[in-house]
Write an enzyme that holds these catalytic residues in place. Sequence first.
Site, PDB file in Angstrom:
ATOM      1  CB  SER A   1      -0.929  -0.015   1.217  1.00 10.65           C
ATOM      2  OG  SER A   1      -0.142  -0.058   2.400  1.00 10.65           O
ATOM      3  N   GLY A   2       2.064   1.186  -0.503  1.00 14.22           N
ATOM      4  CA  GLY A   2       2.913   2.384  -0.557  1.00 14.22           C
ATOM      5  C   GLY A   2       2.589   3.247  -1.777  1.00 14.22           C
TER       6      GLY A   2
ATOM      7  CD  GLU B   1      17.229  14.456  -0.061  1.00 17.35           C
ATOM      8  OE1 GLU B   1      17.324  13.305  -0.499  1.00 17.35           O
ATOM      9  OE2 GLU B   1      16.168  14.939   0.347  1.00 17.35           O
TER      10      GLU B   1
ATOM     11  CB  ALA C   1       0.582 -11.418  -0.124  1.00 15.08           C
TER      12      ALA C   1
ATOM     13  CG  HIS D   1      20.037   7.200   5.300  1.00 16.23           C
ATOM     14  ND1 HIS D   1      20.624   8.126   6.133  1.00 16.23           N
ATOM     15  CD2 HIS D   1      19.277   7.896   4.425  1.00 16.23           C
ATOM     16  CE1 HIS D   1      20.216   9.338   5.762  1.00 16.23           C
ATOM     17  NE2 HIS D   1      19.405   9.224   4.724  1.00 16.23           N
TER      18      HIS D   1
ATOM     19  NE  ARG E   1      21.093   8.391   0.941  1.00 15.78           N
ATOM     20  CZ  ARG E   1      19.798   8.502   0.683  1.00 15.78           C
ATOM     21  NH1 ARG E   1      19.068   7.428   0.493  1.00 15.78           N
ATOM     22  NH2 ARG E   1      19.216   9.680   0.634  1.00 15.78           N
TER      23      ARG E   1
ATOM     24  CG  HIS F   1      17.519   4.383   3.321  1.00 16.87           C
ATOM     25  ND1 HIS F   1      16.517   4.794   4.174  1.00 16.87           N
ATOM     26  CD2 HIS F   1      17.532   5.272   2.284  1.00 16.87           C
ATOM     27  CE1 HIS F   1      15.943   5.887   3.672  1.00 16.87           C
ATOM     28  NE2 HIS F   1      16.527   6.185   2.531  1.00 16.87           N
TER      29      HIS F   1
ATOM     30  CD  GLU G   1      12.997  -0.420  -0.827  1.00 12.00           C
ATOM     31  OE1 GLU G   1      12.182   0.352  -0.277  1.00 12.00           O
ATOM     32  OE2 GLU G   1      14.004  -0.876  -0.247  1.00 12.00           O
TER      33      GLU G   1
ATOM     34  NE  ARG H   1      16.805   5.060  -3.060  1.00 14.14           N
ATOM     35  CZ  ARG H   1      16.489   6.051  -2.242  1.00 14.14           C
ATOM     36  NH1 ARG H   1      15.883   7.130  -2.682  1.00 14.14           N
ATOM     37  NH2 ARG H   1      16.774   5.956  -0.959  1.00 14.14           N
TER      38      ARG H   1
ATOM     39  CB  SER I   1      12.874   5.529  -3.856  1.00 13.28           C
ATOM     40  OG  SER I   1      13.106   6.335  -2.753  1.00 13.28           O
ATOM     41  CG  LEU I   2       9.268   9.245  -1.840  1.00 14.49           C
ATOM     42  CD1 LEU I   2       8.848  10.482  -1.055  1.00 14.49           C
ATOM     43  CD2 LEU I   2       8.584   8.031  -1.280  1.00 14.49           C
TER      44      LEU I   2
HETATM   45  C1  SIN Z   1      16.566  10.983   3.440  1.00 18.61           C
HETATM   46  O1  SIN Z   1      15.699  11.764   3.807  1.00 18.61           O
HETATM   47  O2  SIN Z   1      17.719  11.087   3.783  1.00 18.61           O
HETATM   48  C2  SIN Z   1      16.196   9.842   2.562  1.00 18.61           C
HETATM   49  C3  SIN Z   1      15.936  10.276   1.204  1.00 18.61           C
HETATM   50  C4  SIN Z   1      15.991   9.125   0.278  1.00 18.61           C
HETATM   51  O3  SIN Z   1      16.358   8.034   0.678  1.00 18.61           O
HETATM   52  O4  SIN Z   1      15.709   9.308  -0.903  1.00 18.61           O
END
Ligand code: SIN
Length: 496
Positions: A16-17, A118, A158, A232, A278, A335, A359, A370, A375-376
Amino acid sequence: MAIKNIIDADILIIGSGIGALSVAGKLCREGRQITVVTKGLEKSCNSSLAQGGISVALSKEDDYHIHFKDTMAAGCYQNDEEAVMTLVSKAPEIIREFIDTGMKFDTDENGELQFGREAAHSLNRVIHAGGDKTGLLVVEQLLRNINENVTIMRNEMALDLCVKDGQCNGVITRDENGNLKRYKANFTILATGGIGQLYPSTSNDTTITGDGMAMAYRAGCVLKNLEFIQFHPTMLTIDGNAYGLVSEAVRGDGGILINEKGEKIMEGVHPMKDLAPRDVVAREVYAHYLKGEKIYLDISAIHDFRDRFPTVTEICESHGVDLSKNLIPVGPGAHFHMGGVQATPQGVTNIEGLFAVGEVACTGVHGANRLASNSLLEGIVFGKLLAEHISAIDRKAPDFEYEMPVYTVDKLPAKSEIQRKMMDFVGIVRHRSQMHEIMEWFRQYMPQGCDSFCALDLTKTDNAKQEVYNMLTAGWLIADAAMKRHDSIGAHYVVE
Ligand code: SIN
């Protein structure tokens, strides 16, 4: 044994994401009937926890070709170029459309979108909502965008996909009362998220235990890039325990990683210092952690910290961190999984009638590492493409029975033992000479008479056992993939 409780569904979404809800949102407006099966509640997903934001080339200085270059560079050029180009080029229009549905991203005093920075982005490109509440507010908007054609089944797990001769006709689930159910669906969509709970420290929701990947494996899906797991660098970490994410946007706004002596630990490690890719930052923080040193995020340069980062503030204060001292204790945590079920940007897998989004899917956009806040974006953009794909095809689920397997498991390890093993053997640093050891460790938990983690008799395995079994399956597959990639690249870092 045939399952008696059979439910017909046109489109069945597992999870449900953001990916799941993006697909549902478009198709329900076309009058399609959609069933969403979720292991917890609809907001029990990684998307709701995402603080970072959505990267999209919408600012005046930006261009999706620069977004493309940054994504490829962060992914160590292991990405699927076509998939990346599809993602970044479609992103501006699809995010504008999403804004038109009522989504409110943070704006400046002139009402213009604000763009944050970022790691590994060459310019400010990340849009946020509610400061660091982006994921939650996006999920809430997507929930507002669905209508009565969507039925959400909560607290239902599931268990296995119904697949025969390369065709999928649904899934077996078990609800909170212990009832086994079989959904017969024309379209079955895996949107189960990643594998964060396979590790002791993670930013992931507690429900994220690799179920989708394990089910896909048992169903015969092609899996890809499983060895690439992003850690992360900055989870709030106290006495070795992680309590939630401290967004990278904190470093984007001037936060600096320091050791107990106040020395900047990223100085001289990478030209982008605290905003290096990262994997580089996570490895550096981990190296200090292994030496028994404490690492802090110095936030003294950020003036409006509480307003800018309400979620981080809440996480810190609820765990006794005094923010007036401007130091947040941090450590790395699992992460994001770059690998998963091989899928096209439209979610098409090698099994007819089975799709993957978010994901759990490996569309190749993330390569070996990534780019932050992609990802969103992937969930929204590829969710829309998947919905369009389903809209355009006519499929009726083939008629076949689910044959209950005969295998059972007697002994299973504690989750914490799996998590420790994964961190030690397939974590931030992987020791080539020790990899076979974890493969042997997994082997002892395979069902008798089976030389893999094959499907189990679901009448003899409850949801809790199935979850641990899925963790073992996913862990074993990841370790196997890690063993087969000999050289270090991106998030896969190997030493002798
Ligand atoms: C974060 O807020 O550091 C994560 C962002 C992400 O993983 O895209």
